[in-house]
Motif scaffolding. Structure first.
Motif, PDB file in Angstrom:
ATOM      1  N   UNK A  95       0.842  -1.196   0.000  1.00  0.00           N
ATOM      2  CA  UNK A  95       0.000   0.000   0.000  1.00  0.00           C
ATOM      3  C   UNK A  95       0.882   1.254   0.000  1.00  0.00           C
ATOM      4  N   UNK A  96       1.936   1.240   0.830  1.00  0.00           N
ATOM      5  CA  UNK A  96       2.853   2.382   0.882  1.00  0.00           C
ATOM      6  C   UNK A  96       3.608   2.565  -0.435  1.00  0.00           C
ATOM      7  N   UNK A  97       3.990   1.439  -1.050  1.00  0.00           N
ATOM      8  CA  UNK A  97       4.745   1.485  -2.300  1.00  0.00           C
ATOM      9  C   UNK A  97       3.871   1.632  -3.524  1.00  0.00           C
ATOM     10  N   UNK A  98       2.560   1.713  -3.313  1.00  0.00           N
ATOM     11  CA  UNK A  98       1.610   1.865  -4.401  1.00  0.00           C
ATOM     12  C   UNK A  98       1.723   0.735  -5.419  1.00  0.00           C
ATOM     13  N   UNK A  99       1.939  -0.480  -4.911  1.00  0.00           N
ATOM     14  CA  UNK A  99       2.023  -1.643  -5.786  1.00  0.00           C
ATOM     15  C   UNK A  99       2.936  -2.696  -5.210  1.00  0.00           C
ATOM     16  N   UNK A 100       2.868  -3.880  -5.786  1.00  0.00           N
ATOM     17  CA  UNK A 100       3.661  -5.008  -5.300  1.00  0.00           C
ATOM     18  C   UNK A 100       4.730  -5.389  -6.320  1.00  0.00           C
ATOM     19  N   UNK A 101       5.450  -6.443  -6.010  1.00  0.00           N
ATOM     20  CA  UNK A 101       6.540  -6.855  -6.896  1.00  0.00           C
ATOM     21  C   UNK A 101       6.029  -7.256  -8.275  1.00  0.00           C
ATOM     22  N   UNK A 102       4.843  -7.839  -8.341  1.00  0.00           N
ATOM     23  CA  UNK A 102       4.333  -8.219  -9.659  1.00  0.00           C
ATOM     24  C   UNK A 102       3.912  -6.989 -10.459  1.00  0.00           C
ATOM     25  N   UNK A 103       3.264  -6.054  -9.800  1.00  0.00           N
ATOM     26  CA  UNK A 103       2.831  -4.847 -10.511  1.00  0.00           C
ATOM     27  C   UNK A 103       4.003  -3.992 -10.952  1.00  0.00           C
ATOM     28  N   UNK A 104       4.934  -3.757 -10.042  1.00  0.00           N
ATOM     29  CA  UNK A 104       6.095  -2.934 -10.381  1.00  0.00           C
ATOM     30  C   UNK A 104       7.148  -3.731 -11.164  1.00  0.00           C
ATOM     31  N   UNK A 117      10.953   1.234 -11.415  1.00  0.00           N
ATOM     32  CA  UNK A 117      12.378   0.937 -11.275  1.00  0.00           C
ATOM     33  C   UNK A 117      12.859   1.258  -9.858  1.00  0.00           C
ATOM     34  N   UNK A 118      12.444   2.414  -9.345  1.00  0.00           N
ATOM     35  CA  UNK A 118      12.811   2.794  -7.972  1.00  0.00           C
ATOM     36  C   UNK A 118      12.197   1.818  -6.972  1.00  0.00           C
ATOM     37  N   UNK A 119      10.939   1.445  -7.184  1.00  0.00           N
ATOM     38  CA  UNK A 119      10.273   0.505  -6.280  1.00  0.00           C
ATOM     39  C   UNK A 119      10.967  -0.850  -6.276  1.00  0.00           C
ATOM     40  N   UNK A 120      11.315  -1.369  -7.442  1.00  0.00           N
ATOM     41  CA  UNK A 120      11.972  -2.671  -7.529  1.00  0.00           C
ATOM     42  C   UNK A 120      13.365  -2.617  -6.897  1.00  0.00           C
ATOM     43  N   UNK A 121      14.101  -1.538  -7.116  1.00  0.00           N
ATOM     44  CA  UNK A 121      15.407  -1.390  -6.471  1.00  0.00           C
ATOM     45  C   UNK A 121      15.251  -1.377  -4.950  1.00  0.00           C
ATOM     46  N   UNK A 123      12.678  -2.808  -3.242  1.00  0.00           N
ATOM     47  CA  UNK A 123      12.301  -4.169  -2.855  1.00  0.00           C
ATOM     48  C   UNK A 123      13.552  -5.046  -2.744  1.00  0.00           C
ATOM     49  N   UNK A 124      14.371  -4.993  -3.764  1.00  0.00           N
ATOM     50  CA  UNK A 124      15.539  -5.875  -3.816  1.00  0.00           C
ATOM     51  C   UNK A 124      16.546  -5.537  -2.719  1.00  0.00           C
ATOM     52  N   UNK A 125      16.812  -4.256  -2.524  1.00  0.00           N
ATOM     53  CA  UNK A 125      17.755  -3.857  -1.470  1.00  0.00           C
ATOM     54  C   UNK A 125      17.244  -4.293  -0.096  1.00  0.00           C
ATOM     55  N   UNK A 126      15.954  -4.135   0.146  1.00  0.00           N
ATOM     56  CA  UNK A 126      15.370  -4.543   1.421  1.00  0.00           C
ATOM     57  C   UNK A 126      15.437  -6.057   1.591  1.00  0.00           C
ATOM     58  N   UNK A 127      15.153  -6.791   0.534  1.00  0.00           N
ATOM     59  CA  UNK A 127      15.212  -8.254   0.605  1.00  0.00           C
ATOM     60  C   UNK A 127      16.631  -8.739   0.863  1.00  0.00           C
ATOM     61  N   UNK A 128      17.597  -8.144   0.194  1.00  0.00           N
ATOM     62  CA  UNK A 128      19.000  -8.529   0.392  1.00  0.00           C
ATOM     63  C   UNK A 128      19.437  -8.225   1.818  1.00  0.00           C
ATOM     64  N   UNK A 129      19.093  -7.036   2.314  1.00  0.00           N
ATOM     65  CA  UNK A 129      19.475  -6.653   3.679  1.00  0.00           C
ATOM     66  C   UNK A 129      18.794  -7.561   4.703  1.00  0.00           C
ATOM     67  N   UNK A 130      17.518  -7.845   4.509  1.00  0.00           N
ATOM     68  CA  UNK A 130      16.796  -8.711   5.446  1.00  0.00           C
ATOM     69  C   UNK A 130      17.380 -10.107   5.469  1.00  0.00           C
ATOM     70  N   UNK A 131      17.663 -10.654   4.310  1.00  0.00           N
ATOM     71  CA  UNK A 131      18.259 -11.987   4.236  1.00  0.00           C
ATOM     72  C   UNK A 131      19.620 -12.012   4.913  1.00  0.00           C
ATOM     73  N   UNK A 132      20.429 -10.999   4.678  1.00  0.00           N
ATOM     74  CA  UNK A 132      21.749 -10.936   5.311  1.00  0.00           C
ATOM     75  C   UNK A 132      21.621 -10.897   6.831  1.00  0.00           C
TER      76      UNK A 132
END
Length: 139
Positions: A95-104, A117-121, A123-132
């Protein structure tokens, strides 16, 4: 020899094809969180295609698990409360990002959207940081 790359390629082609067909035939972007939101808070005359799309996603996943030998199965060792909290946080984030990974990621990048592009970057940075953090710092 497993052909993981082949099943990943086939899955990607099917996702791209379904997103393209939904846009061409129905004029709608295949953002799953937005589609689900339209089922939870329906507008008159806008429910049937959303339900059909979501049912197709679930049916395709179930069919894949039933038909493909050695297909990965869902994990059952997660605490239910954690899954509920995670689902709420994902819903809040979409909701905050105005869309999900499939939409963006699938549709927005395909349409060369800078916002996507900004949203996907993000998403990916957050996923990488969370996994780490969870794999290397938390445990």
């Amino acid at each position: 020899m497993t052909l993981t790359w082949l099943t990943a390629l086939a899955g990607g082609v099917l996702i791209g094809l379904s997103a393209t067909l939904l846009l061409w035939l129905n004029g709608r972007v295949a953002g799953v969180s937005g589609i689900l939101n339209g089922v939870v808070f329906p507008k008159p005359g806008d429910l049937s295609w959303r339900v059909a799309f979501l049912a197709g996603l679930i049916a395709a996943g179930g069919l894949y698990m039933a038909v493909v030998p050695g297909a990965p199965l869902p994990r059952t060792d997660f605490p239910r409360a954690g899954l509920i909290v995670a689902g709420v946080l994902v819903g809040f984030g979409t909701r905050m990002g105005n869309g999900c990974t499939s939409g963006h990621g699938v549709c927005g990048l395909g349409r060369l959207s800078m916002r996507s592009l900004v949203a996907v970057a993000t998403f990916m940075a957050t996923a990488i940081a969370t996994t780490f953090v969870l794999r290397h710092l938390w445990s």
